[in-house]
Design a protein around this motif. Structure first.
Motif, short mmCIF file in Angstrom:
data_model
loop_
_atom_site.label_atom_id
_atom_site.label_comp_id
_atom_site.label_asym_id
_atom_site.label_seq_id
_atom_site.Cartn_x
_atom_site.Cartn_y
_atom_site.Cartn_z
N TYR A 1 -6.11 -0.23 5.84
CA TYR A 1 -4.75 0.30 5.79
C TYR A 1 -4.71 1.70 6.42
O TYR A 1 -3.78 2.02 7.17
N HIS B 1 0.85 -1.20 0.00
CA HIS B 1 0.00 0.00 0.00
C HIS B 1 0.88 1.24 0.00
O HIS B 1 2.04 1.21 0.44
N GLN C 1 -8.18 -0.81 1.55
CA GLN C 1 -7.69 0.55 1.71
C GLN C 1 -8.16 1.16 3.03
O GLN C 1 -7.41 1.86 3.71
#
Length: 466
Positions: A405, A334, A402
């Motif tokens: 994260y 990421h 996402q």
């Protein structure tokens, strides 16, 4: 007198029924109708241009636990203005009753919305008590209180995740359809029921005699297969969707994914293959435990199809969507360019201080996060407050979405700030006293003066979060 903040856990409330309209977006132009919001999470599809009646999906609004605010995520490619603050694509911001939202980068050419919460402000302090007969909260398979409860549809009966998962496995081996263990209706869907899980946990706290042994709970968890929503079909056409040429099958079979149509990488779905629905694009993929390609985010247990289909070299089309590979990837893969809005409990003042410290130290945000992921990997950080599932099992190679994260980055930035010596903080900030309620303070969100006067990147010394 010493100024005090309020602890976020000092009061609790229960959401209204899911069919009740709890908020709406009121347009300034009376030619358009208001957008009503009844579900706790809704993607808004409405007019954005002042010169067009076309509707676009431009944001997602999620109701916050305090019931007095919501979190809005920009789902469009445009910058959105919220009370004059720019919200870039995929960024989130907290909105409150009266917030002005413009689904574009400026006021000219775009319609204007005002966010309105239907419930009165007193709901924030209201506590709802629900009385449930313990016999109505038991799994009909093991006859014990639900553990990690799942609900099946269309009959809506509830079972332990492990119990139903074992029933599902055996049913697929012996029968052409999966029947409900309680009423014997054909099951088409199974998913976790977080509301009932909370009720079951409250009942366990109230009556310890309902507790199972640790060994029994561990065994149930090994059986559990339902992590995200499962679509369990017999393969026949039983739902409405747009007609496509692929529907012209001689056997009348309804195809849920591309592997239902053709064999890919040595696998083709059978008539009773269980499917998962992607939480990003809404597309379907076969549930393949032990295949080696992650289908779930380890931080939230939601299913995403990007990693699975891209590993097989499959691209999406109009009939079978496939989301980006970026929706689910290892933590170490990421990237991030700015501090997430979730950081420091959404306290923008503390976020600005952290950003300033990073620049003053001659470093970049990616560099800091990379360093603290290494510390996280080496278990130099206490993980107990990390807002991710399976926290103790997560490593730099764990696949997460996402959203998770960003939660991890926010968690790491808290520890990074604690590690900064006071002399490296801006002079005005290093002299601030710690708030009694630390990161759990609620006043920091509604009082800019309090947010600036007290340090909130610290542990609580009062309240239930100590």
């Amino acid at each position: 007198m010493e100024e005090r903040g309020e602890c976020s856990a000092s009061a609790s409330a229960s959401a209204n029924p899911s069919d009740e309209i709890w908020a709406k977006l009121v347009l300034s132009d009376e030619r358009y109708s208001d957008v009503q919001i009844s579900s706790d999470e809704k993607v808004i599809s409405s007019e954005i241009s002042a010169t067009s009646n076309d509707k676009h999906s431009w944001c997602k609004i999620v109701r916050n636990p305090d019931l007095c605010s919501a979190t809005m995520e920009n789902k469009s490619q445009n910058t959105i203005l919220v009370d004059g603050v720019k919200v870039h694509s995929d960024d989130t911001i907290v909105i409150k009753d009266g917030s002005q939202i413009i689904p574009g980068p400026d006021r000219e050419g775009f319609v204007s919305y005002k966010f309105h919460i239907m419930s009165g402000p007193d709901i924030c302090q209201r506590q709802l008590k629900i009385c449930v007969d313990v016999n109505h909260a038991k799994c009909s398979i093991c006859l014990n209180l639900w553990h990690d409860v799942v609900t099946v549809a269309p009959c809506l009966h509830n079972f332990c995740n492990g119990c139903f998962s074992e029933w599902l496995r055996r049913s697929k081996e012996r029968h052409s359809a999966v029947l409900c263990p309680q009423c014997r209706a054909v099951v088409h869907f199974a998913g976790k029921n977080h509301f009932l899980r909370t009720i079951a946990e409250d009942m366990l706290r109230a009556d310890s005699s309902l507790q199972r042994s640790h060994d029994e709970v561990a065994l149930l968890d090994t059986y559990a297969l339902v992590r995200s929503n499962l679509v369990i079909g017999s393969g026949k056409k039983n739902r409405k969707r747009a007609y496509t040429p692929l529907d012209d099958q001689s056997d009348g079979t309804y195809h849920q994914c591309q592997q239902c149509v053709t064999e890919v990488a040595g696998f083709r779905c059978k008539y009773d293959t269980v499917h998962l629905q992607c939480q990003a694009c809404g597309g379907m993929m076969p549930s393949r435990t032990g295949f080696g390609i992650p289908q779930y985010c380890s931080g939230c247990d939601r299913s995403f199809c990007g990693a699975y289909w891209h590993a097989l070299g499959v691209t999406g089309n109009g009939s079978y969507p496939v989301c980006s590979q970026d929706t689910l990837r290892p933590i170490s893969d990421h990237s991030i360019s700015r501090i997430p809005l979730l950081a420091h409990e959404k306290n923008l003042h503390e976020q600005n201080i952290t950003d300033s410290c990073i620049g003053q130290m001659g470093r970049t945000l990616p560099d800091v996060i990379s360093e603290w992921i290494a510390k996280f990997e080496n278990r130099e950080i206490d993980r107990r407050r990390m807002m991710l599932n399976h926290a103790e099992m997560i490593t730099a190679r764990t696949f997460v979405c996402q959203d998770c994260y960003h939660k991890l980055v926010s968690f790491l930035l808290y520890w990074f700030r604690l590690s900064i010596p006071k002399h490296l903080l801006p002079p005005d900030e290093s002299a601030r006293e710690d708030c009694w309620y630390g990161y759990a303070c609620r006043t920091q969100h509604r009082s800019q003066e309090h947010a600036q006067k007290r340090n909130h990147v610290c542990r609580p010394t009062r309240g239930s979060n100590m």
